[in-house]
Design a protein around this motif. Structure first.
Motif, PDB file in Angstrom:
ATOM      1  N   CYS A  86      50.566 -23.765 -20.604  1.00 41.57           N
ATOM      2  CA  CYS A  86      49.882 -22.865 -19.671  1.00 41.57           C
ATOM      3  C   CYS A  86      49.168 -23.624 -18.560  1.00 41.57           C
ATOM      4  CB  CYS A  86      48.876 -22.008 -20.443  1.00 41.57           C
ATOM      5  SG  CYS A  86      48.444 -20.471 -19.593  1.00 41.57           S
ATOM      6  N   ARG A 116      54.594 -23.332 -17.093  1.00 38.44           N
ATOM      7  CA  ARG A 116      53.459 -22.414 -17.032  1.00 38.44           C
ATOM      8  C   ARG A 116      53.942 -20.961 -17.106  1.00 38.44           C
ATOM      9  NH1 ARG A 116      51.823 -25.663 -12.670  1.00 38.44           N
ATOM     10  NH2 ARG A 116      51.908 -23.917 -11.210  1.00 38.44           N
ATOM     11  N   VAL A 159      52.865 -18.232 -19.924  1.00 40.57           N
ATOM     12  CA  VAL A 159      52.210 -16.983 -19.538  1.00 40.57           C
ATOM     13  C   VAL A 159      52.980 -15.787 -20.081  1.00 40.57           C
ATOM     14  CG1 VAL A 159      51.680 -15.504 -17.546  1.00 40.57           C
ATOM     15  CG2 VAL A 159      51.059 -17.930 -17.509  1.00 40.57           C
ATOM     16  N   LEU A 193      44.760 -17.845 -20.493  1.00 46.78           N
ATOM     17  CA  LEU A 193      45.169 -17.201 -19.249  1.00 46.78           C
ATOM     18  C   LEU A 193      44.074 -17.314 -18.192  1.00 46.78           C
ATOM     19  CD1 LEU A 193      46.923 -13.992 -20.671  1.00 46.78           C
ATOM     20  CD2 LEU A 193      48.022 -15.972 -19.615  1.00 46.78           C
ATOM     21  N   ALA A 249      44.170 -20.680 -16.790  1.00 47.18           N
ATOM     22  CA  ALA A 249      45.304 -20.810 -15.869  1.00 47.18           C
ATOM     23  C   ALA A 249      44.981 -20.204 -14.519  1.00 47.18           C
ATOM     24  CB  ALA A 249      46.539 -20.143 -16.479  1.00 47.18           C
ATOM     25  N   VAL A 250      44.224 -19.092 -14.513  1.00 50.81           N
ATOM     26  CA  VAL A 250      43.813 -18.477 -13.242  1.00 50.81           C
ATOM     27  C   VAL A 250      42.926 -19.444 -12.468  1.00 50.81           C
ATOM     28  CG1 VAL A 250      42.450 -16.624 -12.237  1.00 50.81           C
ATOM     29  CG2 VAL A 250      44.038 -16.122 -14.088  1.00 50.81           C
ATOM     30  N   GLU A 310      52.518 -15.581  -9.131  1.00 54.46           N
ATOM     31  CA  GLU A 310      51.806 -16.141 -10.276  1.00 54.46           C
ATOM     32  C   GLU A 310      50.620 -15.273 -10.677  1.00 54.46           C
ATOM     33  OE1 GLU A 310      49.912 -20.440 -11.709  1.00 54.46           O
ATOM     34  OE2 GLU A 310      50.713 -20.195  -9.680  1.00 54.46           O
ATOM     35  N   ARG A 311      49.876 -14.744  -9.687  1.00 57.04           N
ATOM     36  CA  ARG A 311      48.714 -13.911 -10.001  1.00 57.04           C
ATOM     37  C   ARG A 311      49.132 -12.682 -10.804  1.00 57.04           C
ATOM     38  NH1 ARG A 311      47.026 -15.416  -4.663  1.00 57.04           N
ATOM     39  NH2 ARG A 311      45.027 -16.538  -4.720  1.00 57.04           N
ATOM     40  N   LEU A 364      50.168 -13.526 -14.462  1.00 57.27           N
ATOM     41  CA  LEU A 364      48.997 -13.768 -15.302  1.00 57.27           C
ATOM     42  C   LEU A 364      48.322 -12.460 -15.685  1.00 57.27           C
ATOM     43  CD1 LEU A 364      47.630 -16.855 -13.363  1.00 57.27           C
ATOM     44  CD2 LEU A 364      48.197 -16.853 -15.800  1.00 57.27           C
ATOM     45  N   SER A 420      50.477 -10.427 -18.218  1.00 56.54           N
ATOM     46  CA  SER A 420      50.412 -10.948 -19.583  1.00 56.54           C
ATOM     47  C   SER A 420      49.119 -10.544 -20.262  1.00 56.54           C
ATOM     48  CB  SER A 420      50.552 -12.474 -19.567  1.00 56.54           C
ATOM     49  OG  SER A 420      51.886 -12.839 -19.276  1.00 56.54           O
TER      50      SER A 420
END
Length: 782
Positions: free
Chosen positions: A543, A551, A555, A573, A576-577, A593-594, A597, A600
């Motif tokens: 992640c 990644r 996720v 998560l 990761a943000v 990507e946003r 995330l 998930s």
């Protein structure tokens, strides 16, 4: 699978920014691997689906057991038989077919029968259990009691398979018993001969030509031909049967032919199907004649470990072995854990017999592996992909010879029977709706996983072919095929994590294709369900990995299995943000990507909430959803609100139809003040208010609310839930105006559709709520 499409604010109920096709893999910038020049953009088929849809597909297409869900020519011999040639005449069989001519020459001096000791038959009779008659409705008054074992001379039930076969045996002195090889049909045949009055018994060679059988019959003897092969190429014709019956009457003897489940018989005698009694009845019959240390049979049968083993369909011979194991437990020589593990031992023994058998060709073994991969899946799919695996295995076993696949070889019924499996019809879910399919399933539910473990750990020479085959399956356009590739990799990971990670899962996770990465995420999720170690650690490391592909896999993996460790998953998560924001935004090769995330997080919260609600553990559900607002600090506030919007989208029906899952969770929670359900309701309402008052997420939130209202048009339960939710959302006058405007201007699906009647009723509720709030404000306090 529903791929999202570009839209400035996202599809209604899907969040503010849907997933898009992956952009070109990024150049070396510290956020991912460098890629070669000219690498193509991800195609439309690589568009990923919503995280919740991935989870739903995984559960829909995975085997149920995961989620709780084997002519010799030399010298003067030709074909093994010799017959005499005299006076220019050939005696024996002359088989003509195409350009092949086989002459069976010379005298046959080989013994083609052998005595079965009467003591063996009597010992078998002491444990034999007669199956009951098949009937609709009540048992007739004149029915004799069925023998449940322990009394070899007890009466059998009229109309039962045993009674029907015995009647034919007494009339014609010949009976044909057909059924699967694991049903105890040989024992039944010997009991038929015994019941007909035979006191001596002989076993005849099943390879004897049909014309030779009458010459092998002995005076006053009971004869058995077990595993007699009859089919379209070797039918039992009327003249064969009448010749046998004539000879049997002349010698005052009897004969039972035991054939497979698909006999080809033309007149003379009607074959009788053989099905064994229920496993519990068989087990009781064996136990009544054993030393069980003073324990009662009923007490032993009631043990959870015994009931668990009997829940899986298994061969009659295994049931007899299990009776020995139970007797050992009753005498104190076997532990309860060893007793409960019998099913796994039996499945392992059967699988090893298949792979060690010289009678099974490489083509047969490839079918067994494919059937283990596609257990509970359509038969044509299994047969098609087993041929692909056979070709890969053939290159290893004999690289100089091309794979020769028989186009019209063994029938599907015979292949399924040889695999100890059953065919059945069941609707298969597709993106267009359910479609009726013919599926195949091993009779013993433990066989599939056991077989895959054995081929991966016990036959490492097959690994290159298996890896190549699974990689091909993971790129198949059919969701069920891709999911089963991941499920098979999960079994291998549970059995040998380092090898499975190195050869399959790690390479899938680092692949530029989203299909491959989804296969890696699915494999890790199912491996965790199977008990593989370190899955959460792998996801946590990936992640925050430099490679954006790893990644993405982590996720999506959290969406699939994060509800098993929700606090750890949400923390990963969130980290990761923060890492994404520290890098200045999404990776170049992962523009959405946003959204991934947030999706998930939404998927694992929905899954955890549903599981807690199923247990009516509202405290766990409330604690899970209370965790989300606690993350809303700094850069993670946008993540929290996006996750909430994505959680509002999934429904309990296909194609976005049905009741929204989050609304259903709200409706089922206990509304009484002071209860955990009330805490959950207020937590959801607080998140809703945060979404509706946020400048970025408000538009998507309002779109979702419109979908919720439309879903309540024909769902009184959903309407009731909205009637209880909306007052919790109207804290300020701005909240009142926003919701009133939404309900006043809501239209049904389609440009010209009239307003849903539910919207008008909810608008009246909002107006009444506003008037009550105004009256309360105008009334002075005392």
């Amino acid at each position: 699978m529903n791929a999202s499409q570009d839209h400035p604010t996202g599809p209604e109920g899907q969040g503010p920014h849907p997933e898009r096709p992956e952009a070109a893999p990024d150049a070396p910038d510290g956020t991912g691997d460098a890629t070669a020049d000219g690498e193509e953009l991800a195609s439309a088929e690589d568009e990923t689906e919503h995280a919740w849809d991935s989870r739903r597909d995984l559960y829909r297409h995975s085997p149920g057991i995961m989620l709780g869900r084997s002519a010799r020519i030399g010298g003067s011999l030709v074909g093994g038989d010799q017959h005499g040639v005299s006076g220019g005449h050939v005696t024996g069989d002359v088989i003509l077919g195409g350009s092949k001519v086989e002459y069976h020459l010379g005298a046959d001096t080989e013994e083609r029968s052998g005595e079965i000791p009467a003591s063996e038959v009597e010992a078998l009779a002491r444990n034999f259990v007669h199956p009951p008659a098949e009937r609709d409705g009540a048992v007739p008054d004149d029915a004799a009691p069925a023998d449940r074992g322990g009394d070899p001379d007890a009466a059998w039930e009229p109309g039962s398979p045993f009674a029907l076969a015995l009647a034919g045996l007494r009339e014609h002195r010949l009976a044909i018993l057909y059924g699967a090889a694991t049903t105890g049909r040989r024992a039944a045949a010997l009991m038929l001969l015994r019941a007909a009055g035979a006191r001596s018994y002989r076993a005849l060679d099943p390879a004897l030509p049909l014309g030779r059988l009458p010459g092998e019959l002995r005076e006053g003897c009971g004869h058995l031909v077990a595993d007699f092969a009859t089919g379209a190429e070797r039918p039992l014709r009327e003249h064969h049967i009448r010749a046998l019956s004539e000879r049997l009457h002349a010698t005052r003897s009897h004969l039972v032919l035991v054939v497979g489940p698909h006999p080809v018989v033309h007149g003379g005698v009607v074959p009788v199907p053989w099905q064994p009694p229920a496993p519990a009845a068989l087990l009781a019959g064996h136990l009544r004649n054993k030393d069980v240390g003073g324990r009662s049979v009923d007490e032993l049968l009631a043990l959870d470990e015994v009931r668990s083993v009997l829940a899986h369909h298994r061969p009659v011979a295994d049931t007899a072995r299990f009776a020995e194991r139970i007797a050992d437990y009753a005498r104190g020589t076997v532990s309860l854990a060893e007793l409960g593990a019998f099913g796994h031992y039996a499945a392992e023994r059967q699988v090893r017999e298949w792979f060690d058998s010289a009678d099974r060709t490489l083509h047969d073994k490839a079918f067994l592996i494919a059937l283990a991969t596609f257990d509970e899946a359509p038969y044509p799919l299994t047969a098609e992909l087993s041929d692909a695996l056979f070709g890969l295995l053939q290159r290893i076993e004999n690289p100089g010879e091309p794979a020769r696949i028989p186009v019209f070889g063994t029938s599907s019924a015979q292949r399924v029977e040889q695999a100890l499996a059953d065919r059945y019809q069941e609707p298969e879910e597709t993106e267009w709706g359910p479609v009726l399919q013919t599926k195949v399933q091993f009779r013993d539910r433990l066989t599939a996983i056991t077989l895959l473990r054995e081929v991966w750990t016990g036959h490492p020479s097959a690994r290159p072919a298996l890896v190549a085959w699974l990689r091909r399956l993971a790129d198949d356009p059919r969701p069920v095929v891709r999911t089963r590739a991941a499920a098979t990799a999960a079994v291998m990971a549970e059995a040998d994590l380092p090898s499975a990670m190195a050869l399959l899962i790690r390479s899938w996770a680092a692949d530029r294709r989203l299909r491959a990465r989804l296969a890696a995420a699915n494999a890790l999720a199912l491996a965790h369900h199977l008990g593989a170690p370190h899955v959460s650690r792998i996801l946590a490391e990936w992640c925050t990995a430099p490679d954006h592909r790893l990644r993405w896999t982590a996720v999506r993996g959290y969406a699939l299995v994060g509800d098993a460790f929700p606090q750890e998953a949400l923390a990963a998560l969130t980290e990761a943000v923060r890492g994404m924001e520290a890098r200045g935004g999404p990776a170049r090769g992962w523009s959405n990507e946003r959204e991934d995330l947030a999706q998930s997080a939404a998927a694992l919260l929905l899954a955890g909430g549903q599981e807690a609600a199923a247990r009516e553990d509202w405290a766990a559900a409330a604690g899970l959803w209370d965790t989300l607002p606690s993350l809303a600090r700094g850069a993670t506030r946008d993540f929290v609100l996006r996750a909430m919007v994505h959680a509002c989208g999934p429904t309990d029906g296909a194609a976005g139809m049905g009741r929204p899952l989050l609304l259903d969770l709200f409706a089922r929670a206990d509304p009484r003040p002071g209860t955990d359900g009330a805490v959950l309701r207020h937590a959801l309402a607080a998140l809703w208010r945060s979404v509706l008052n946020d400048a970025v997420c408000s538009a998507s939130g309002l779109n979702t609310m419109r979908q919720w209202v439309r879903a309540a048009e024909d769902d009184r339960g959903a309407e009731t839930a909205l009637c209880e939710l909306l007052p919790l959302l109207m804290v300020s006058s701005e909240d009142h105006r926003r919701l009133a405007y939404l309900l006043e201007n809501l239209r049904g699906e389609g440009d010209s559709a009239p307003p849903p009647s539910v919207a008008l009723r909810l608008r009246a509720l909002v107006s009444a709520q506003r008037e009550d709030a105004g009256t309360s404000a105008a009334t002075p306090s005392r």
